[in-house]
Scaffold this motif. Structure first.
Motif, mmCIF file in Angstrom:
data_model
loop_
_atom_site.group_PDB
_atom_site.id
_atom_site.type_symbol
_atom_site.label_atom_id
_atom_site.label_comp_id
_atom_site.label_asym_id
_atom_site.label_seq_id
_atom_site.Cartn_x
_atom_site.Cartn_y
_atom_site.Cartn_z
ATOM 1 N N UNK A 247 18.404 -3.390 -2.863
ATOM 2 C CA UNK A 247 19.336 -2.490 -3.534
ATOM 3 C C UNK A 247 18.649 -1.380 -4.328
ATOM 4 N N UNK A 248 17.339 -1.500 -4.524
ATOM 5 C CA UNK A 248 16.619 -0.493 -5.320
ATOM 6 C C UNK A 248 16.107 0.617 -4.407
ATOM 7 N N UNK A 249 16.382 1.847 -4.802
ATOM 8 C CA UNK A 249 15.813 3.004 -4.113
ATOM 9 C C UNK A 249 14.717 3.537 -5.023
ATOM 10 N N UNK A 250 13.473 3.210 -4.692
ATOM 11 C CA UNK A 250 12.363 3.572 -5.557
ATOM 12 C C UNK A 250 11.112 3.844 -4.756
ATOM 13 N N UNK A 251 9.991 3.364 -5.279
ATOM 14 C CA UNK A 251 8.689 3.693 -4.691
ATOM 15 C C UNK A 251 8.434 3.004 -3.355
ATOM 16 N N UNK A 252 9.102 1.900 -3.079
ATOM 17 C CA UNK A 252 8.870 1.238 -1.788
ATOM 18 C C UNK A 252 9.395 2.108 -0.657
ATOM 19 N N UNK A 253 8.563 2.285 0.355
ATOM 20 C CA UNK A 253 8.941 3.082 1.531
ATOM 21 C C UNK A 253 10.065 2.335 2.272
ATOM 22 N N UNK A 254 11.166 3.017 2.623
ATOM 23 C CA UNK A 254 12.365 2.323 3.119
ATOM 24 C C UNK A 254 12.160 1.468 4.369
ATOM 25 N N UNK A 255 11.419 1.962 5.364
ATOM 26 C CA UNK A 255 11.266 1.201 6.612
ATOM 27 C C UNK A 255 10.425 -0.050 6.378
ATOM 28 N N UNK A 256 9.296 0.101 5.670
ATOM 29 C CA UNK A 256 8.456 -1.074 5.422
ATOM 30 C C UNK A 256 9.169 -2.064 4.510
ATOM 31 N N UNK A 257 9.966 -1.561 3.561
ATOM 32 C CA UNK A 257 10.733 -2.464 2.692
ATOM 33 C C UNK A 257 11.764 -3.238 3.512
ATOM 34 N N UNK A 258 12.462 -2.544 4.398
ATOM 35 C CA UNK A 258 13.456 -3.217 5.239
ATOM 36 C C UNK A 258 12.796 -4.271 6.113
ATOM 37 N N UNK A 259 11.653 -3.917 6.726
ATOM 38 C CA UNK A 259 10.931 -4.890 7.561
ATOM 39 C C UNK A 259 10.456 -6.075 6.732
ATOM 40 N N UNK A 260 9.933 -5.799 5.532
ATOM 41 C CA UNK A 260 9.457 -6.872 4.673
ATOM 42 C C UNK A 260 10.596 -7.800 4.273
ATOM 43 N N UNK A 261 11.746 -7.235 3.923
ATOM 44 C CA UNK A 261 12.899 -8.059 3.560
ATOM 45 C C UNK A 261 13.344 -8.934 4.734
ATOM 46 N N UNK A 262 13.375 -8.353 5.929
ATOM 47 C CA UNK A 262 13.750 -9.138 7.115
ATOM 48 C C UNK A 262 12.731 -10.232 7.403
ATOM 49 N N UNK A 263 11.444 -9.910 7.219
ATOM 50 C CA UNK A 263 10.395 -10.911 7.448
ATOM 51 C C UNK A 263 10.489 -12.031 6.417
ATOM 52 N N UNK B 112 0.813 -1.212 0.000
ATOM 53 C CA UNK B 112 0.000 0.000 0.000
ATOM 54 C C UNK B 112 0.848 1.264 0.000
ATOM 55 N N UNK B 113 1.915 1.267 0.791
ATOM 56 C CA UNK B 113 2.795 2.439 0.831
ATOM 57 C C UNK B 113 3.513 2.639 -0.498
ATOM 58 N N UNK B 114 3.900 1.551 -1.153
ATOM 59 C CA UNK B 114 4.544 1.673 -2.469
ATOM 60 C C UNK B 114 3.556 2.212 -3.493
ATOM 61 N N UNK B 115 2.317 1.712 -3.447
ATOM 62 C CA UNK B 115 1.297 2.168 -4.396
ATOM 63 C C UNK B 115 0.975 3.649 -4.195
ATOM 64 N N UNK B 116 1.018 4.110 -2.941
ATOM 65 C CA UNK B 116 0.673 5.503 -2.630
ATOM 66 C C UNK B 116 1.879 6.443 -2.641
ATOM 67 N N UNK B 117 3.046 5.919 -2.989
ATOM 68 C CA UNK B 117 4.266 6.726 -2.952
ATOM 69 C C UNK B 117 4.162 7.959 -3.856
ATOM 70 N N UNK B 118 4.653 9.093 -3.367
ATOM 71 C CA UNK B 118 4.679 10.298 -4.219
ATOM 72 C C UNK B 118 5.515 10.090 -5.489
ATOM 73 N N UNK B 119 6.441 9.138 -5.448
ATOM 74 C CA UNK B 119 7.274 8.865 -6.623
ATOM 75 C C UNK B 119 6.472 8.268 -7.776
#
Length: 196
Positions: free
Chosen positions: A161-177, A25-32
């Protein structure tokens, strides 16, 4: 009665689903996403959806001992693979040269090679899955497990490694999960291998 190890994936399932939905949801709503072409957004979000489902799929491994569990595992695996292919197709429609370079391992960005490796691993796991009848289970199961885990790990590195539409904290948590889910799923898979 299921063991504690078999109950762990079920306990993890709801929180993992919630995190995956939030990250998507955060990636879909990203200002980017503003001003981007629809095909680019489609390509990016299908990759995000595939990543989100990768957090869930390993947790279903403990259920493959039942027919319904195997069906869920197969359908979710097919969905992940379809989304990964749609991710590549969408980005190729947007920029054929970049995706061709990535697929031929000529792209200068490290995330491209990891993405191709992830796709190759997931595709190989899917192909092995469809060919499971002629392959003896003692060969098929560890091969499928190894390919799936390798593909998922490469996909995580690709996303990280991609810096894009995914919000950094949720992406990091998702990767760890995803890494935690892979550990739980691989452990369940190894237990199933020992039982067979």
């Amino acid at each position: 009665m299921p063991s504690k190890a078999d109950r762990l994936p079920r306990r993890m399932l709801i929180p993992v689903l919630v995190l995956a939905a939030v990250a998507f949801g955060l990636a879909a709503a990203s200002p980017l996403q503003r001003g981007r072409e629809a095909v680019w957004i489609f390509g990016g979000l299908t990759g995000t959806a595939a990543l989100a489902l990768l957090a869930v799929q390993p947790l279903l491994v403990s259920g493959v001992a039942t027919r319904a569990g195997r069906r869920r595992h197969r359908w979710l695996g097919a969905a992940i693979l379809a989304l990964a292919l749609a991710h590549v197709a969408g980005l190729w429609l947007y920029s054929p040269e970049d995706i061709t370079d990535a697929l031929l391992l000529r792209a200068p960005t490290p995330f491209s090679a990891w993405g191709v490796a992830g796709l190759a691993g997931l595709l190989a796991a899917g192909i092995v899955s469809t060919l499971r009848r002629p392959i003896p289970p003692r060969i098929w199961r560890p091969l499928h497990l190894g390919l799936a885990v390798t593909g998922a790990l490469c996909a995580v590195i690709h996303a990280w490694l991609i810096f894009g539409a995914m919000e950094p904290v949720s992406k990091a948590l998702l990767c760890l999960v995803i890494l935690a889910s892979l550990a739980v799923g691989a452990s369940s898979g190894l237990r199933l291998l020992r039982r067979s």
